[in-house]
Design a protein around this motif. Structure first.
Motif, PDB file in Angstrom:
ATOM      1  N   ARG A 285     -26.172 -10.712 -35.876  1.00 28.84           N
ATOM      2  CA  ARG A 285     -25.259  -9.846 -35.311  1.00 28.84           C
ATOM      3  C   ARG A 285     -23.959 -10.362 -35.378  1.00 28.84           C
ATOM      4  O   ARG A 285     -22.869  -9.531 -35.605  1.00 28.84           O
ATOM      5  N   GLU A 289     -20.772  -8.218 -37.108  1.00 29.45           N
ATOM      6  CA  GLU A 289     -19.529  -8.176 -36.241  1.00 29.45           C
ATOM      7  C   GLU A 289     -18.089  -8.640 -37.138  1.00 29.45           C
ATOM      8  O   GLU A 289     -17.021  -7.873 -37.165  1.00 29.45           O
ATOM      9  N   GLU A 310     -12.261   0.919 -33.345  1.00 28.65           N
ATOM     10  CA  GLU A 310     -13.290   0.026 -32.420  1.00 28.65           C
ATOM     11  C   GLU A 310     -14.730   0.781 -32.711  1.00 28.65           C
ATOM     12  O   GLU A 310     -15.652   0.154 -32.625  1.00 28.65           O
ATOM     13  N   LYS A 313     -16.171  -0.100 -36.121  1.00 30.97           N
ATOM     14  CA  LYS A 313     -16.797  -1.542 -35.977  1.00 30.97           C
ATOM     15  C   LYS A 313     -18.071  -1.515 -35.212  1.00 30.97           C
ATOM     16  O   LYS A 313     -19.041  -1.943 -35.903  1.00 30.97           O
ATOM     17  N   ARG A 314     -18.262  -0.982 -34.026  1.00 31.80           N
ATOM     18  CA  ARG A 314     -19.498  -0.715 -33.383  1.00 31.80           C
ATOM     19  C   ARG A 314     -20.840  -0.299 -34.106  1.00 31.80           C
ATOM     20  O   ARG A 314     -21.853  -0.585 -34.153  1.00 31.80           O
ATOM     21  N   THR A 315     -20.136   0.916 -34.718  1.00 31.49           N
ATOM     22  CA  THR A 315     -21.069   1.501 -35.547  1.00 31.49           C
ATOM     23  C   THR A 315     -21.810   0.950 -36.899  1.00 31.49           C
ATOM     24  O   THR A 315     -22.918   1.125 -37.088  1.00 31.49           O
ATOM     25  N   VAL A 317     -22.089  -2.441 -36.815  1.00 30.95           N
ATOM     26  CA  VAL A 317     -22.961  -3.359 -36.278  1.00 30.95           C
ATOM     27  C   VAL A 317     -24.284  -2.679 -36.142  1.00 30.95           C
ATOM     28  O   VAL A 317     -25.414  -3.329 -36.195  1.00 30.95           O
ATOM     29  N   ARG A 318     -24.200  -1.382 -35.245  1.00 35.72           N
ATOM     30  CA  ARG A 318     -25.526  -0.998 -34.757  1.00 35.72           C
ATOM     31  C   ARG A 318     -26.310  -0.504 -35.985  1.00 35.72           C
ATOM     32  O   ARG A 318     -27.693  -0.810 -36.054  1.00 35.72           O
TER      33      ARG A 318
END
Length: 326
Positions: A285, A289, A310, A313-315, A317-318
């Motif tokens: 992770r 990130e 943001e 970024k989270r997408t 990583v997911r």
């Protein structure tokens, strides 16, 4: 809607001859073009129907790639077993596009020519540099929640709407074109232009030039891939952020990765910065990130769409976590 003339052609040479006429435009599935004519954005006076051309094939290539005819329907491509096996993220992106009815009509070539969904582009009483160069950008001081944060310019920051173009760009797909003076090919990534100072020019395609096919080269990495789409509702909605990811992991190390983003840029966005940081690194992770942050570092957010940075970024990583855990 202004008056138009209509011609239906049965072979490529006839299509090129008809399409070369002034104020002509090709018509395939029509899921975008008919809308543009109805609302007065498209000003062509002549429509050339190409649905009878022999360009609907879906062909497996000997090296493991695929050749998708320009008139292949999106639903047919998504349902093709070899596409689902070799390039699952292409099938997933197609199935998450529009509605079943539209996918049954819409063509692969037409999808590459899809116009932006910006309300100021589609409302002819509003200023729009893409529709009328020099008139201004209505979204700049207006509603822009769905607009782009990457690849923008002072003249336009409308988001490119295609889903399937995102995995195609990630997989180094090539587009085949044919005009009156012969055929040519180019990387699909280069087929989509950034707005820069000429937002009205979306593709390096000449008047009367015809898309004949999209070729996806062999990519064993794509067998382990995923297209993930984040949107306001679960169906019939364009992406706020999407990501197409394919990876090869060995001994906990990412050996190869393909990554592209949709919903956040003015063209399908190949995330090369993130790819470079991820390749050869651990599938963890923290690495995901760091790569996501580096890719979004140049992003420009405005009051209503800054949340996309943001969210993107989270997408990333997911999706990387999901694909590497598969």
């Amino acid at each position: 809607m202004h008056a138009i003339s209509y011609a239906r052609v049965g072979d490529v040479d006839s299509a090129l001859a008809e399409g070369a006429e002034p104020d002509s435009r090709f018509l395939a599935g029509g899921t975008t073009e008919v809308d543009m004519l109805r609302i007065g954005v498209a000003q062509e006076r002549r429509v050339v129907d190409i649905n009878d051309l022999p360009l609907g094939g879906i062909e497996e290539l000997p090296d493991g790639g695929m050749r998708l005819g320009a008139l292949a329907r999106m639903s047919d491509v998504a349902a093709t077993p070899s596409v689902r096996e070799r390039f699952p993220m292409i099938a997933q992106a197609l199935e998450l596009s529009a509605s079943a009815q539209l996918r049954n009509m819409a063509s692969m070539g037409g999808n590459m020519m899809q116009r932006v969904r910006c309300g100021y582009f589609r409302e002819t009483d509003m200023p729009c540099n893409k529709r009328e160069p020099g008139s201004g950008c209505g979204a700049e001081g207006g509603f822009h929640r769905g607009h782009a944060v990457l690849g923008t310019s002072e003249h336009c920051f409308a988001t490119h709407p295609s889903d399937v173009a995102v995995p195609l760009v990630a997989l180094d797909a090539v587009i085949h074109l044919r005009g009156r003076y012969g055929g040519r090919t180019m990387p699909l990534e280069d087929f989509f232009l950034l707005p820069g100072d000429t937002p009205e020019r979306e593709h390096p395609i000449e008047h009367g030039e015809l898309i004949t096919a999209i070729e996806v080269p062999s990519a064993p990495v794509a067998r382990r891939s995923l297209y993930w789409k984040v949107r306001d509702r679960e169906s019939y909605e364009f992406a706020l952020v999407s990501a197409a990811v394919a990876v090869t992991v060995s001994d906990g190390v990412i050996r190869e990765v393909r990554l592209a983003l949709g919903g956040v840029a003015t063209k399908p966005w190949r995330a090369r910065t993130a790819e470079g940081l991820l390749t050869g690194g651990p599938a963890i992770r923290d690495a995901f990130e760091a790569a996501a942050s580096a890719e979004l570092a140049p992003a420009v957010g405005r009051p209503q769409n800054a949340f996309k940075i943001e969210l993107a970024k989270r997408t990333i990583v997911r999706v990387l976590e999901k694909v590497t855990a598969a």
